[in-house]
Scaffold this motif. Structure first.
Motif, PDB file in Angstrom:
ATOM      1  N   ILE A 135       0.812  -1.214   0.000  1.00 12.25           N
ATOM      2  CA  ILE A 135       0.000   0.000   0.000  1.00 12.25           C
ATOM      3  C   ILE A 135       0.849   1.269   0.000  1.00 12.25           C
ATOM      4  CG2 ILE A 135      -1.999  -1.102   1.032  1.00 12.25           C
ATOM      5  CD1 ILE A 135      -1.164   0.054   3.740  1.00 12.25           C
ATOM      6  N   THR A 136       2.059   1.189   0.492  1.00 14.65           N
ATOM      7  CA  THR A 136       2.974   2.323   0.495  1.00 14.65           C
ATOM      8  C   THR A 136       4.366   1.781   0.801  1.00 14.65           C
ATOM      9  OG1 THR A 136       3.399   4.554   1.368  1.00 14.65           O
ATOM     10  CG2 THR A 136       2.658   2.901   2.938  1.00 14.65           C
ATOM     11  N   SER A 137       5.359   2.627   0.732  1.00 16.72           N
ATOM     12  CA  SER A 137       6.730   2.254   1.088  1.00 16.72           C
ATOM     13  C   SER A 137       7.401   3.440   1.750  1.00 16.72           C
ATOM     14  CB  SER A 137       7.543   1.847  -0.153  1.00 16.72           C
ATOM     15  OG  SER A 137       6.991   0.723  -0.817  1.00 16.72           O
ATOM     16  N   ALA A 138       8.270   3.153   2.728  1.00 16.63           N
ATOM     17  CA  ALA A 138       9.090   4.187   3.348  1.00 16.63           C
ATOM     18  C   ALA A 138      10.355   4.323   2.510  1.00 16.63           C
ATOM     19  CB  ALA A 138       9.436   3.811   4.787  1.00 16.63           C
ATOM     20  N   MET A 139      10.342   5.298   1.618  1.00 16.56           N
ATOM     21  CA  MET A 139      11.447   5.415   0.663  1.00 16.56           C
ATOM     22  C   MET A 139      12.654   6.103   1.290  1.00 16.56           C
ATOM     23  SD  MET A 139       9.622   6.218  -2.974  1.00 16.56           S
ATOM     24  CE  MET A 139      11.200   6.065  -3.806  1.00 16.56           C
ATOM     25  N   LYS A 140      13.804   5.570   0.958  1.00 13.78           N
ATOM     26  CA  LYS A 140      15.082   6.090   1.424  1.00 13.78           C
ATOM     27  C   LYS A 140      15.929   6.278   0.175  1.00 13.78           C
ATOM     28  CE  LYS A 140      18.911   4.284   4.241  1.00 13.78           C
ATOM     29  NZ  LYS A 140      19.235   3.272   5.270  1.00 13.78           N
ATOM     30  N   ARG A 141      16.165   7.520  -0.216  1.00 17.71           N
ATOM     31  CA  ARG A 141      16.716   7.792  -1.532  1.00 17.71           C
ATOM     32  C   ARG A 141      18.240   7.640  -1.561  1.00 17.71           C
ATOM     33  NH1 ARG A 141      13.145   9.725  -5.236  1.00 17.71           N
ATOM     34  NH2 ARG A 141      14.780   8.862  -6.584  1.00 17.71           N
ATOM     35  N   VAL A 142      18.651   6.390  -1.380  1.00 20.63           N
ATOM     36  CA  VAL A 142      20.070   6.067  -1.506  1.00 20.63           C
ATOM     37  C   VAL A 142      20.558   6.415  -2.913  1.00 20.63           C
ATOM     38  CG1 VAL A 142      21.776   4.198  -1.387  1.00 20.63           C
ATOM     39  CG2 VAL A 142      19.883   4.258   0.236  1.00 20.63           C
ATOM     40  N   ASP A 143      19.694   6.237  -3.905  1.00 19.59           N
ATOM     41  CA  ASP A 143      20.076   6.546  -5.280  1.00 19.59           C
ATOM     42  C   ASP A 143      20.435   8.017  -5.436  1.00 19.59           C
ATOM     43  OD1 ASP A 143      17.375   7.149  -4.751  1.00 19.59           O
ATOM     44  OD2 ASP A 143      16.791   6.946  -6.854  1.00 19.59           O
ATOM     45  N   ASN A 144      19.666   8.901  -4.798  1.00 25.34           N
ATOM     46  CA  ASN A 144      19.976  10.333  -4.883  1.00 25.34           C
ATOM     47  C   ASN A 144      21.311  10.655  -4.228  1.00 25.34           C
ATOM     48  OD1 ASN A 144      17.612  10.876  -6.223  1.00 25.34           O
ATOM     49  ND2 ASN A 144      16.536  11.731  -4.467  1.00 25.34           N
ATOM     50  N   ALA A 145      21.576  10.018  -3.096  1.00 29.35           N
ATOM     51  CA  ALA A 145      22.845  10.257  -2.398  1.00 29.35           C
ATOM     52  C   ALA A 145      24.018   9.824  -3.263  1.00 29.35           C
ATOM     53  CB  ALA A 145      22.857   9.510  -1.064  1.00 29.35           C
ATOM     54  N   MET A 146      23.912   8.668  -3.883  1.00 27.60           N
ATOM     55  CA  MET A 146      24.999   8.167  -4.737  1.00 27.60           C
ATOM     56  C   MET A 146      25.243   9.126  -5.904  1.00 27.60           C
ATOM     57  SD  MET A 146      25.828   5.221  -3.274  1.00 27.60           S
ATOM     58  CE  MET A 146      26.720   4.242  -4.479  1.00 27.60           C
ATOM     59  N   PHE A 147      24.166   9.583  -6.509  1.00 27.05           N
ATOM     60  CA  PHE A 147      24.295  10.506  -7.641  1.00 27.05           C
ATOM     61  C   PHE A 147      24.891  11.836  -7.199  1.00 27.05           C
ATOM     62  CE2 PHE A 147      22.816  13.935 -10.352  1.00 27.05           C
ATOM     63  CZ  PHE A 147      23.116  13.461 -11.626  1.00 27.05           C
ATOM     64  N   ASN A 148      24.389  12.374  -6.087  1.00 26.82           N
ATOM     65  CA  ASN A 148      24.855  13.692  -5.639  1.00 26.82           C
ATOM     66  C   ASN A 148      26.341  13.691  -5.301  1.00 26.82           C
ATOM     67  OD1 ASN A 148      22.238  14.609  -5.907  1.00 26.82           O
ATOM     68  ND2 ASN A 148      21.764  14.490  -3.730  1.00 26.82           N
ATOM     69  N   ILE A 149      26.812  12.649  -4.631  1.00 26.56           N
ATOM     70  CA  ILE A 149      28.234  12.572  -4.287  1.00 26.56           C
ATOM     71  C   ILE A 149      29.068  12.410  -5.548  1.00 26.56           C
ATOM     72  CG2 ILE A 149      29.990  11.260  -3.039  1.00 26.56           C
ATOM     73  CD1 ILE A 149      28.188  12.831  -1.177  1.00 26.56           C
ATOM     74  N   ALA A 150      28.569  11.639  -6.515  1.00 29.97           N
ATOM     75  CA  ALA A 150      29.284  11.489  -7.786  1.00 29.97           C
ATOM     76  C   ALA A 150      29.431  12.834  -8.486  1.00 29.97           C
ATOM     77  CB  ALA A 150      28.543  10.498  -8.688  1.00 29.97           C
ATOM     78  N   GLU A 151      28.362  13.626  -8.470  1.00 35.86           N
ATOM     79  CA  GLU A 151      28.396  14.935  -9.112  1.00 35.86           C
ATOM     80  C   GLU A 151      29.385  15.859  -8.413  1.00 35.86           C
ATOM     81  OE1 GLU A 151      25.035  17.692 -11.172  1.00 35.86           O
ATOM     82  OE2 GLU A 151      24.622  17.075  -9.110  1.00 35.86           O
ATOM     83  N   GLU A 152      29.390  15.824  -7.069  1.00 44.14           N
ATOM     84  CA  GLU A 152      30.328  16.661  -6.329  1.00 44.14           C
ATOM     85  C   GLU A 152      31.768  16.236  -6.606  1.00 44.14           C
ATOM     86  OE1 GLU A 152      29.337  17.948  -2.246  1.00 44.14           O
ATOM     87  OE2 GLU A 152      27.600  16.645  -2.442  1.00 44.14           O
ATOM     88  N   LEU A 153      32.004  14.931  -6.667  1.00 45.48           N
ATOM     89  CA  LEU A 153      33.350  14.430  -6.954  1.00 45.48           C
ATOM     90  C   LEU A 153      33.813  14.903  -8.327  1.00 45.48           C
ATOM     91  CD1 LEU A 153      35.762  12.555  -6.236  1.00 45.48           C
ATOM     92  CD2 LEU A 153      34.488  10.704  -7.334  1.00 45.48           C
ATOM     93  N   LYS A 154      32.945  14.785  -9.311  1.00 45.44           N
ATOM     94  CA  LYS A 154      33.307  15.195 -10.668  1.00 45.44           C
ATOM     95  C   LYS A 154      33.598  16.686 -10.731  1.00 45.44           C
ATOM     96  CE  LYS A 154      31.862  15.021 -15.483  1.00 45.44           C
ATOM     97  NZ  LYS A 154      30.818  14.644 -16.470  1.00 45.44           N
TER      98      LYS A 154
END
Length: 344
Positions: free
Chosen positions: A264-283
């Motif tokens: 019916i729902t999920s408690a989402m934890k946006r690990v994907d966003n964290a991975m992307f954001n750190i990659a962008e900062e590194l680049k």
């Protein structure tokens, strides 16, 4: 005669070609140097024992790196851990492969990643779900306010239960899962003080058969909605919910696709966003080493699943939106431990 003229012509062409090849090349304009070819940033991750297809936080992490590959042009790779003993070997393998950043996915890898950061001071590391008291300069920790999303799905469970019994299945008994556990209990209590929460830890993130067994027991005891924070172990619960026509609440990713009529729902934890954001900062040359990055509702790091409107009544979703604002403002303080929950 024609053949003789042709031979002379070809000889002249050859001589002119040689002279052109020997001619000095024009120098580059003063003060300018040719730009070197840009090399792709290489990022790799070591999964926890649930594996990259756990339909939970490992899979979400890999999806974040795949997005970084697509949108930022980074090279992405992973190694799976079958047991905790694989962590150190996998991390060293990725260091030896020349990756610019090596990720550890999961709380259980915290000490191993810290040791690696100290042993390889010129190598950059990052970890999901771990905060250090003194973070090495070449390491960044990423943590989430899981209790905030868990409070919201707990509120939904408290409002939607028909039996006044709901369940919680945790993977392993440590701080990260406590935030899911007690945030959920607080949300249920806030919505429905009369509701009972059945709770059990499975002791593993990679044992769906254990998740099945626990879920069967909870549904038999009268629970009609169960929330899991147990990785692949919790997927066994979702299978039972589908088979017994009960309700389930997913975790980390939007798990509605796993059982469209029952999650019916999920408690989402946006690990994907964290991975992307750190990659962008590194680049961009802004790697946040030596720090801990925290993602909560305010930072877009946690939330309920977008498919919640398939099963959750609109009036309850409107109440959830109001609760979000109160959590972000601090009007509602969501507990993240047993001690904080019992103190409320």
């Amino acid at each position: 005669m024609l053949r003789k003229r042709m031979s002379v012509f070809l000889a002249m062409v050859l001589v002119l070609g040689l002279l052109a090849g020997c001619a000095p090349k024009a120098p580059a304009p003063q003060g300018e140097t040719p730009a070197p070819a840009e090399q792709a940033v290489k990022i790799a991750m070591v999964t926890d024992v649930g594996g990259v297809n756990d339909r939970s936080f490992n899979q979400s992490a890999w999806e974040g790196l795949q997005r970084a590959k697509s949108e930022l042009g980074v090279e992405a790779n992973y190694l799976e851990s079958r047991q905790e003993a694989d962590y150190e070997t996998n991390i060293e393998t990725l260091v030896d492969q020349g990756n610019d950043l090596v990720w550890g996915i999961g709380f259980l890898m915290g000490n191993t990643i810290e040791d690696a950061a100290q042993n390889y001071p010129d190598q950059k590391f990052a970890i999901i779900d771990y905060a250090y008291e003194n973070t090495p300069a070449n390491l960044v920790g990423v943590v989430f306010k899981e209790q905030e999303a868990s409070f919201l799905v707990g509120y939904i469970a408290g409002k939607m239960t028909k039996t006044n019994k709901v369940g919680f299945i945790g993977g392993m008994d440590f701080d990260v899962i406590h935030r899911f556990h007690y945030g959920f209990k607080a949300g249920v209590k806030f919505a429905n003080p009369d509701a009972e929460v059945l709770e059990q830890y499975a002791g593993a993130f990679d044992k769906p058969a254990i998740g099945r067994s626990i879920a069967e027991g909870m549904y038999q005891q009268g629970a009609d909605i169960i929330f899991h924070a147990a990785g692949d172990t919790g997927n066994g619960m979702i299978e039972v919910a589908r088979e017994q026509n009960k309700f389930a609440i997913g975790v980390d990713k939007d798990q509605n696709a796993d059982a469209p009529d029952h999650v019916i729902t999920s408690a989402m934890k946006r690990v994907d966003n964290a991975m992307f954001n750190i990659a962008e900062e590194l680049k961009d040359g802004n790697f946040p080493g030596g720090t801990t990055v925290v993602y909560g509702l305010a930072e877009g790091g946690v939330d309920i699943a977008p498919t919640s409107d398939k099963h959750v009544p609109a009036e309850i979703l409107a109440e959830v939106e109001s609760l979000k604002g109160k959590i972000v403002s601090g009007e509602i303080k969501v507990p993240q431990s047993k001690e904080e929950f019992e103190a409320q």
